[in-house]
Design a protein around this motif. Structure first.
Motif, PDB file in Angstrom:
ATOM      1  N   MET A  60      36.290  34.083  41.977  1.00 13.14           N
ATOM      2  CA  MET A  60      36.382  33.025  42.962  1.00 13.14           C
ATOM      3  C   MET A  60      36.564  33.698  44.326  1.00 13.14           C
ATOM      4  O   MET A  60      36.601  34.928  44.416  1.00 13.14           O
ATOM      5  CB  MET A  60      37.575  32.113  42.652  1.00 13.14           C
ATOM      6  CG  MET A  60      37.560  31.553  41.240  1.00 13.14           C
ATOM      7  SD  MET A  60      39.080  30.687  40.765  1.00 13.14           S
ATOM      8  CE  MET A  60      38.875  29.132  41.631  1.00 13.14           C
ATOM      9  N   ALA A  61      36.674  32.930  45.391  1.00 10.81           N
ATOM     10  CA  ALA A  61      37.134  33.518  46.644  1.00 10.81           C
ATOM     11  C   ALA A  61      38.516  34.108  46.376  1.00 10.81           C
ATOM     12  O   ALA A  61      39.287  33.549  45.574  1.00 10.81           O
ATOM     13  CB  ALA A  61      37.206  32.466  47.735  1.00 10.81           C
ATOM     14  N   PRO A  62      38.880  35.247  46.994  1.00 10.60           N
ATOM     15  CA  PRO A  62      40.214  35.811  46.746  1.00 10.60           C
ATOM     16  C   PRO A  62      41.327  34.778  46.908  1.00 10.60           C
ATOM     17  O   PRO A  62      42.268  34.745  46.119  1.00 10.60           O
ATOM     18  CB  PRO A  62      40.306  36.926  47.793  1.00 10.60           C
ATOM     19  CG  PRO A  62      38.884  37.396  47.936  1.00 10.60           C
ATOM     20  CD  PRO A  62      38.070  36.125  47.867  1.00 10.60           C
ATOM     21  N   PRO A  89      30.599  23.145  56.603  1.00 12.68           N
ATOM     22  CA  PRO A  89      30.981  22.926  55.206  1.00 12.68           C
ATOM     23  C   PRO A  89      31.745  24.131  54.657  1.00 12.68           C
ATOM     24  O   PRO A  89      32.157  25.007  55.412  1.00 12.68           O
ATOM     25  CB  PRO A  89      29.634  22.740  54.511  1.00 12.68           C
ATOM     26  CG  PRO A  89      28.678  23.526  55.351  1.00 12.68           C
ATOM     27  CD  PRO A  89      29.173  23.421  56.766  1.00 12.68           C
ATOM     28  N   SER A  90      31.915  24.192  53.347  1.00  8.32           N
ATOM     29  CA  SER A  90      32.733  25.242  52.729  1.00  8.32           C
ATOM     30  C   SER A  90      32.167  26.631  52.996  1.00  8.32           C
ATOM     31  O   SER A  90      30.969  26.874  52.851  1.00  8.32           O
ATOM     32  CB  SER A  90      32.828  25.014  51.222  1.00  8.32           C
ATOM     33  OG  SER A  90      33.486  23.799  50.940  1.00  8.32           O
ATOM     34  N   SER A  91      33.056  27.552  53.364  1.00  8.08           N
ATOM     35  CA  SER A  91      32.701  28.958  53.546  1.00  8.08           C
ATOM     36  C   SER A  91      32.868  29.708  52.224  1.00  8.08           C
ATOM     37  O   SER A  91      33.615  29.275  51.341  1.00  8.08           O
ATOM     38  CB  SER A  91      33.595  29.605  54.604  1.00  8.08           C
ATOM     39  OG  SER A  91      33.400  29.004  55.873  1.00  8.08           O
ATOM     40  N   ALA A  92      32.194  30.849  52.119  1.00  6.35           N
ATOM     41  CA  ALA A  92      32.311  31.705  50.937  1.00  6.35           C
ATOM     42  C   ALA A  92      32.904  33.046  51.341  1.00  6.35           C
ATOM     43  O   ALA A  92      32.711  33.515  52.473  1.00  6.35           O
ATOM     44  CB  ALA A  92      30.943  31.922  50.284  1.00  6.35           C
ATOM     45  N   PHE A  93      33.626  33.693  50.408  1.00 10.31           N
ATOM     46  CA  PHE A  93      34.283  34.962  50.684  1.00 10.31           C
ATOM     47  C   PHE A  93      33.887  36.011  49.650  1.00 10.31           C
ATOM     48  O   PHE A  93      33.417  35.697  48.558  1.00 10.31           O
ATOM     49  CB  PHE A  93      35.803  34.765  50.698  1.00 10.31           C
ATOM     50  CG  PHE A  93      36.276  33.962  51.878  1.00 10.31           C
ATOM     51  CD1 PHE A  93      36.777  34.583  53.012  1.00 10.31           C
ATOM     52  CD2 PHE A  93      36.194  32.575  51.872  1.00 10.31           C
ATOM     53  CE1 PHE A  93      37.188  33.859  54.109  1.00 10.31           C
ATOM     54  CE2 PHE A  93      36.603  31.830  52.967  1.00 10.31           C
ATOM     55  CZ  PHE A  93      37.100  32.477  54.084  1.00 10.31           C
ATOM     56  N   SER A  94      34.091  37.266  50.026  1.00  9.62           N
ATOM     57  CA  SER A  94      33.718  38.394  49.179  1.00  9.62           C
ATOM     58  C   SER A  94      34.497  38.390  47.866  1.00  9.62           C
ATOM     59  O   SER A  94      35.582  37.794  47.775  1.00  9.62           O
ATOM     60  CB  SER A  94      33.949  39.706  49.924  1.00  9.62           C
ATOM     61  OG  SER A  94      35.261  39.786  50.444  1.00  9.62           O
ATOM     62  N   PRO A  95      33.996  39.085  46.833  1.00 14.13           N
ATOM     63  CA  PRO A  95      34.690  39.124  45.548  1.00 14.13           C
ATOM     64  C   PRO A  95      36.100  39.691  45.625  1.00 14.13           C
ATOM     65  O   PRO A  95      36.979  39.242  44.896  1.00 14.13           O
ATOM     66  CB  PRO A  95      33.786  40.017  44.689  1.00 14.13           C
ATOM     67  CG  PRO A  95      32.439  39.885  45.292  1.00 14.13           C
ATOM     68  CD  PRO A  95      32.674  39.743  46.762  1.00 14.13           C
ATOM     69  N   VAL A  96      36.321  40.681  46.496  1.00 17.05           N
ATOM     70  CA  VAL A  96      37.653  41.270  46.588  1.00 17.05           C
ATOM     71  C   VAL A  96      38.152  41.243  48.024  1.00 17.05           C
ATOM     72  O   VAL A  96      37.373  41.235  48.978  1.00 17.05           O
ATOM     73  CB  VAL A  96      37.698  42.732  46.060  1.00 17.05           C
ATOM     74  CG1 VAL A  96      37.220  42.800  44.623  1.00 17.05           C
ATOM     75  CG2 VAL A  96      36.884  43.654  46.946  1.00 17.05           C
ATOM     76  N   ALA A  97      39.475  41.237  48.144  1.00 17.33           N
ATOM     77  CA  ALA A  97      40.169  41.439  49.415  1.00 17.33           C
ATOM     78  C   ALA A  97      40.832  42.805  49.333  1.00 17.33           C
ATOM     79  O   ALA A  97      41.359  43.177  48.277  1.00 17.33           O
ATOM     80  CB  ALA A  97      41.212  40.345  49.634  1.00 17.33           C
TER      81      ALA A  97
END
Length: 337
Positions: free
Chosen positions: A72-74, A192-200
């Motif tokens: 998911m998003a971190p 609308p909804s933003s997406a984030f990288s697999p890891v932080a």
């Protein structure tokens, strides 16, 4: 340290520590069930999470294969998502594209809007689109996650509160923006909804590429399998992250887990707008900038905004070519309830 949230059927997922090469992970839920829980007690828990990460690297704890499409998003949802516009070149170009003048103060006073943070997209989740006429665009960015920041914090205090860094696809609906901003009340439907990288990742993972305020690496943006942008995140960043954080905290505290975005990465070239990669430039981190350059050079934009089936990939690699955050890779899908 690299942290991720895996899908487990709940809203907030399961926290794992991920190996530096992004191939393996280990369960961190006995320490903190979610990333937000870890951030709420960061000073106490982070040493234990770091120790777990070192044990993971040495094969001293149970591991599982890390699959980016299971992430998911971190932070699948956050208490606050405040997106800046630190690359003023980008602001200037997109305002010119819609015939709006840019006040001189934009070069000295940061821009920040408060986006929706209750339903972030995962790095491999599709981008739902109900109407192509809305002008769907991607925007490649860097974001940081902070610990508690007191109201009125100095720039130095703000910098000390940075805990994690991530990549972002700040999805925009360009066709809805002009009319919405004309109301004088800011973005809402057009963001609308933003997406984030697999890891932080924690700042220490970035070595000399992180100077405490800026990240100095190219952001790799591919559109439909072809190189689209390679803009350097450390160049032309008018306002660094401590400045953005202090600006956001001027009249309110920021609680642990607040996400602050850089805005679209944008580089100038030879004293003017950047050039496409095919012409030897750094390219662009969004379609709107390419369209503006096309309009300046040819009288009208040629590149359309995203259609159903189009794919964008956003990633950052270290000096040896290894992925740091994993990749955001999303395909536009027709939205149906």
């Amino acid at each position: 340290m690299k942290l991720a949230t895996l899908k487990n059927g709940t809203r907030d997922g399961r926290l794992v520590v991920v190996s530096r090469d992004l191939t393996r992970c280990t369960d961190a839920s006995p320490l903190a069930p979610t990333l937000q829980a870890a951030l709420d007690d960061w000073r106490r828990l982070s040493p234990h999470l770091e120790a777990l990460g070192e044990s993971l690297e040495h094969g001293a704890v149970p591991t599982e294969r890390f699959h980016e499409h299971e992430a998911m998003a971190p932070l699948p949802r956050a208490y606050q998502w405040a997106d800046g516009s630190a690359y003023v070149n980008h602001v200037e170009l997109v305002r010119r594209a819609r015939g709006a003048e840019m006040p001189q103060s934009f070069w000295t006073d940061p821009l920040i809007y408060q986006g929706g943070s209750d339903a972030f997209l995962g790095p491999r989740d599709p981008i739902p689109l109900a109407d192509e006429a809305w002008g769907l665009d991607f925007e490649g960015e860097v974001a940081i996650v902070v610990d508690d920041v007191p109201m009125g914090a100095s720039r130095e205090e703000a910098g000390e509160a940075i805990r994690l860094l991530m990549l972002v696809n700040d999805v925009s609906l360009r066709g809805l923006i002009p009319a919405e901003l004309a109301k004088g009340f800011g973005f809402f439907q057009s963001k609308p909804s933003s997406a984030f990288s697999p890891v932080a990742v924690t700042p220490d993972e970035l070595g000399t590429a992180w100077d405490g305020g800026k990240l100095h690496l190219p952001l790799c943006v591919d559109y439909n399998g072809k190189p689209f942008g390679r803009a350097d995140t450390g160049i032309d960043m008018t306002f660094d992250f401590p400045t953005l954080i202090a600006h956001a905290a001027k009249t309110r505290p920021l609680i642990a887990g607040t996400v602050v975005g850089s805005g679209t990465i944008s580089n100038r070239q030879e004293g003017g707008p950047g050039k496409p990669i095919a012409e030897g430039g750094a390219g662009y981190s969004c379609i709107a900038e390419m369209r503006m350059i096309e309009a300046l050079e040819g009288g009208k934009p040629k590149t359309p905004f995203m259609h159903i089936g189009d794919t964008v990939r956003i990633e950052m690699k270290d000096g040896e070519g290894h992925s740091i955050f994993g990749a955001i890779e999303q395909t536009v899908e027709k939205y149906a309830r």
